[in-house]
Write an enzyme that holds these catalytic residues in place. Sequence first.
Site, short mmCIF file in Angstrom:
data_model
loop_
_atom_site.label_atom_id
_atom_site.label_comp_id
_atom_site.label_asym_id
_atom_site.label_seq_id
_atom_site.Cartn_x
_atom_site.Cartn_y
_atom_site.Cartn_z
CB SER A 84 -1.13 0.00 1.52
OG SER A 84 0.10 0.09 2.35
CB THR A 203 -1.83 6.79 3.30
OG1 THR A 203 -2.43 6.76 2.27
CG2 THR A 203 -2.01 7.62 4.09
CB THR A 221 -0.30 6.77 -0.27
OG1 THR A 221 -1.17 5.19 -0.59
CG2 THR A 221 -1.07 7.61 -0.86
NE ARG A 231 -8.17 7.80 -5.81
CZ ARG A 231 -8.02 7.62 -4.65
NH1 ARG A 231 -6.52 7.33 -4.61
NH2 ARG A 231 -8.39 7.79 -3.56
CB VAL A 232 -4.42 12.29 -7.69
CG1 VAL A 232 -3.53 13.38 -5.81
CG2 VAL A 232 -3.38 11.73 -8.40
CB THR A 254 -5.45 6.21 6.98
OG1 THR A 254 -5.12 5.33 6.06
CG2 THR A 254 -5.97 6.22 8.28
N GLY A 255 -7.64 5.61 4.43
CA GLY A 255 -8.92 5.93 3.83
C GLY A 255 -8.99 6.33 2.85
#
Length: 343
Positions: A84, A203, A221, A231-232, A254-255
């Site tokens: 990750s 992350t 991440t 994608r960011v 995070t997530g």
Amino acid sequence: MLNRRKFIKSTAATASLFAIGNKSASGMIPPPDIKDIKPIVISTWDFGIAANQAAWKVLVSGGRALDAVEKGVHVPEADPKNQSVGYGGLPDRDGHVTLDACIMDELGNCGSVAGLEHIVHPISVARLVMEKTPHVMLVGDGALQFALENGFKKENLLTKESEKAWKEWLKTAKYAPVMNIENKLYDKAAPTKLPGNQYNHDTIGMLAIDSKGNISGACTTSGMAYKLHGRVGDSPIIGAGLYVDNEVGGATSTGVGEEVIRNVGSFLVVELMRQGYSPEAACKEAVMRIIKKKPETAKNIQVGFLALNKKGEYGAFAIQKGFSYAVCTEEKNDLLIPGKSYY
């Protein structure tokens, strides 16, 4: 005329009618005495334990918090077992490993890279963006060009394990995020192998206070697994994935980054702490903003916040159970703590 002590007591009593926690009448948290501040480093998830150890070596030697967080997140960035973050990260749906990172120091300086390929340590590129350019963020090919011009080595970041998982995912090309996937993906003793379409992302966010009482943060991440190319998420965005205000504290997230961006999550957490919220209460309020705006969406995603204030107090809160964070101080050596959650 009131003496200083009586004036402070009078002001505090009046402010308490309008303020939350320990705010002053001006709306600012009174700064702690520098002699009461001790070094501390905190970071997201169980892979934060090893990262904290690297950061702590810098802090315990009297080093700057900025150097500590950079060295700390180098650990998961270079770990191929961590799918990750960084090297070995799961790719986008086209098979490209693209990395996002940002860093911020006690002076409000910040740097960021997004969609960076072929560089093991995007956090260090982000720091150079901060220190060597007039910009905050570089993306894609431009970020790679900048990294190569500054001596970074171009490498293949797609490991055999991550390539195998991606090819397995391609059989169905189904995007099915799994909450807290990092706890399932990353185990130093025996990494858990899941079906290809079950991999998601996560992350490492890290915050530190050094011996001078200064705060810095880093976030890095490989992003959401099998995302659309380009994608960011929130991780490289100052104010979303990370924010530091040396007068108040710092926060990271995070997530699912899209929901963090929509709420400018880390900036919100820091501003709530400025108003007098504790780190945990500030994180909880930021989570509640997400839930209130999109209650049905929130049931099926994970977002967590981690915060550290100027006093060295820390706390976290997440939508779902399973979020954890690592803490390292003189008294607590790489302690892992489960964060509280709404569900």
